[in-house]
Each structure stands twice: as structure tokens, then as C-alpha cells.
Design an enzyme around this catalytic site. Structure first.
Site, mmCIF file in Angstrom:
data_model
loop_
_atom_site.group_PDB
_atom_site.id
_atom_site.type_symbol
_atom_site.label_atom_id
_atom_site.label_comp_id
_atom_site.label_asym_id
_atom_site.label_seq_id
_atom_site.Cartn_x
_atom_site.Cartn_y
_atom_site.Cartn_z
ATOM 1 N N HIS A 58 0.906 -1.150 -0.009
ATOM 2 C CA HIS A 58 0.194 0.126 -0.054
ATOM 3 C C HIS A 58 0.931 1.197 0.021
ATOM 4 O O HIS A 58 0.276 2.373 0.509
ATOM 5 C CB HIS A 58 -0.949 0.040 1.070
ATOM 6 C CG HIS A 58 -1.977 -1.198 1.456
ATOM 7 N ND1 HIS A 58 -2.645 -1.548 0.531
ATOM 8 C CD2 HIS A 58 -1.871 -2.110 2.242
ATOM 9 C CE1 HIS A 58 -3.295 -2.609 0.816
ATOM 10 N NE2 HIS A 58 -2.919 -2.988 1.832
ATOM 11 N N HIS A 220 -7.239 -4.492 -1.095
ATOM 12 C CA HIS A 220 -6.313 -5.909 -0.956
ATOM 13 C C HIS A 220 -6.748 -6.936 -2.164
ATOM 14 O O HIS A 220 -6.765 -7.802 -2.319
ATOM 15 C CB HIS A 220 -6.626 -6.666 -0.031
ATOM 16 C CG HIS A 220 -6.051 -6.175 1.375
ATOM 17 N ND1 HIS A 220 -6.998 -5.342 2.471
ATOM 18 C CD2 HIS A 220 -4.798 -5.770 1.788
ATOM 19 C CE1 HIS A 220 -6.469 -4.725 3.199
ATOM 20 N NE2 HIS A 220 -4.988 -4.911 3.022
#
Length: 332
Positions: A58, A220
Site C-alpha cells: 500500500h 487488497h
């Protein structure tokens, strides 16, 4: 099939973290043994240490926001996996101040469990600990989802505002209360036209038909409940902005901070076009866009898409947002 550039799949996070620490040695210190990053400098006014963390993939979240004015430490896990509670415990102990430590936790089961275990260990050692749970994702707001809304793009706004508040000398309970209030005023939505590439396989996490979008995708690669046809940006961003405004109950005369966040493979050219369309809707609704942040802040590896976040902003929120910060990834 696309492969990531690296020595090996299982060493990519370790190698990247070592490189990050070398490049930003003026701002952060890398604890190699316990695999976390802490700020080299922090305000002496702080009475509470701020710790966050989560799965890698991320970037720049969370390690990129360690430094003066934001986080005291961040704990990266494996790709899309929670950090271990031992990492969190040692990092928290290293940066705790006289009033303890505040954990900023995205709402995912693994993160909640591991930060929770670390918190129990800290309290056992006499270190006060509180938690702010970040759950801004509107797409996962459903009675059928027991875990509740996911933590997504607005995480970086929470980290910025609480970092500035901590620099004023605010105590643990007040910081936790402020964080809970800020989270309640944040909502985000994400869309993607292409899934991220899975590092271990080199293949897309999911397939989308040409001309389709996942509306409400997770960071995700969680599939959305809706797959919709691609359409002009004005229509797409209009729907997203209206949904966020409605969820927050914002009306004419209110003010917001807008975050347009790239998910990894979206050009800045497109991101600014998204910002323009969001601003157009806000203008029409009489809601003031007081601040706007555009760029890649909470990515999903190489997913092609973006998230749009709104934070209902009062005078205190704007003051804290504007406070200086010096980290590897926060724009000066």
C-alpha cells in the site's frame, strides 16, 4: 503474466524496507531486528506516541508517513498481511511517551487482532495504550458484513490530523476521542478497471471484462458487490461524490477535505480530472472544498483505479491538516 522486479518474491518487502531506510536516513530509523520504522525526530511537546501499520503493498502507507508531524512508528507486514504483534509491541514501546501510545488501526481482522495483542502486552508493562479504528470504506457498509466497514484511503488523513494534534501536547484519551470523531467524518469509495498483480503468481487477482469497472473494490483486491460498465468520468465521479455526501449527511454550507488517491497504476493526469469532477459536484451542492490532496497515498500494488474520500472539516480539522509535517511521503 507480469512479474515484479525483485530478487525473490519472499524478499521483496525486506529489500524495499532496507532501501527505504537508506534513502530516508535523515527522517527515519529502521529497526532491522523487529522490522519497523520509527521517526528520527519528533516534537518534544508530544505526550503520546503514534503507531500505525499494516500489510505492505500500500506504499507509501504507512512507512511513508513516519516523521515529524505524523507517525512516530510504522510496522509493515508482508504483502497484504498484518504485521506481527511482536513488531507492534516493540515499536510501541520504543516510541511511547509519558501518556503512552495510540494505535491507528485499519479495520481488518488481522490488524485488529495483532494490534490488540500488542496493546495487552503494553498495558501489562505499565504503558497506557488506546486505539482508533479506521473504517471509512462506504462500499463495505452492510449489515451482512460482520466486521464492518474496511479501513481504506482516509487512513492518511487520520494520520495527518492526529499527528498534528499530538504535537500540541494532547493527552491519550483526548487524542483517541478526536481520532474517533475524525473517522466518523470520513467516507471513501474505490473503483478499479484492472486488478492488482499477485506477486507470487504474476497474474491478475481477478478478471474484469473489457469496459467494466469494479465499483467498491477493496485495497487488497476484494471484489466489489457491483461490476458496472465504464462510463464518462463525470457520471462515475458524480455518483461516487453524491454517495459520499449522502453517507456523511453533508448539506449546503458544509466544508470538506477531498482526497483523490491513486491505487497504483493510475496516472496523475487522470487523478486531477477526478478532482475536477468532484469539485464540480461539490460546487453544485454548495459544499466547500477547503483542501484537496491528489496522488498515490494508499495504493493496492499496481491496481488500476482510484479512491475518492471526503472528510467533513471544521476549523480545528483544517488547522491540524495545515500544520507542518516532514515525512518521506507527505507533500510539503
Amino acid at each position: 503474466m507480469a512479474l515484479y522486479f525483485g530478487n525473490a518474491t519472499d524478499s521483496l518487502v525486506t529489500d524495499a524496507l532496507a532501501g527505504f531506510a537508506r534513502v530516508h536516513a535523515d527522517l527515519v530509523v529502521h529497526d532491522v531486528e523487529h522490522d519497523f520504522v520509527r521517526a528520527l525526530l519528533s516534537s518534544p511537546e508530544r505526550r503520546v506516541g503514534l503507531v500505525s501499520g499494516g500489510g505492505s503493498g500500500h506504499e507509501p502507507l504507512h512507512i511513508g508517513f513516519v516523521g515529524e508531524g505524523m507517525l512516530d512508528a510504522a510496522c509493515p507486514g508482508r504483502v497484504f498481511a498484518s504485521p506481527h504483534n511482536r513488531q507492534i509491541f516493540v515499536a510501541s514501546r520504543a516510541v511511547a511517551r509519558e501518556e503512552g501510545v495510540l494505535h491507528l488501526v485499519k479495520n481488518y481482522t488481522g490488524d485488529r487482532i495483532n494490534f490488540g495483542i500488542a496493546s495487552e502486552r503494553l498495558v501489562h508493562e505499565g504503558i497506557s495504550c488506546a486505539r482508533v479504528l479506521i473504517d471509512d470504506d462506504l462500499a463495505s457498509e452492510s449489515a451482512d458484513i460482520a466486521a464492518g466497514r474496511r479501513g481504506t484511503g482516509a487512513t492518511v488523513l487520520v494520520e495527518k490530523i492526529l499527528g498534528a494534534a499530538a504535537d500540541t501536547g494532547m493527552g491519550l484519551s483526548d487524542l483517541a476521542a478526536l481520532g474517533t470523531d475524525v473517522v466518523a467524518r470520513c467516507r471513501s469509495l474505490s473503483v478499479a478497471s484492472t486488478a492488482h498483480t499477485v506477486p507470487t503468481t504474476g497474474r491478475a487477482a481477478f478478471e474484469l471484462a473489457s469496459g467494466s469497472l469494479e465499483y467498491g473494490v477493496g485495497i487488497h483486491g476484494e471484489r466489489a458487490e457491483r461490476t458496472v460498465p465504464q462510463r464518462p468520468l463525470r457520471e462515475l465521479v458524480g455518483e461516487m461524490t453524491e454517495a459520499l455526501l449522502g453517507s456523511l449527511g453533508l448539506v449546503r454550507g458544509d466544508s470538506v477535505i477531498v482526497l483523490v488517491n491513486g491505487l497504483g497504476a493510475m496516472t496523475r493526469l487522470e487523478q486531477y480530472a477526478v478532482a475536477n469532477e468532484a469539485a464540480r459536484i461539490l460546487d453544485a451542492r454548495g459544499v466547500a472544498m477547503e483542501r484537496a490532496l491528489v496522488g498515490d497515498f494508499v495504493t493496492a500494488l499496481d491496481m488500476r483505479g482510484f479512491s475518492l474520500s471526503l472528510l467533513a472539516a471544521d476549523a480545528q480539522t483544517l488547522m491540524l491538516y495545515d500544520a507542518p509535517a516532514r515525512t518521506p511521503a507527505w507533500p510539503c
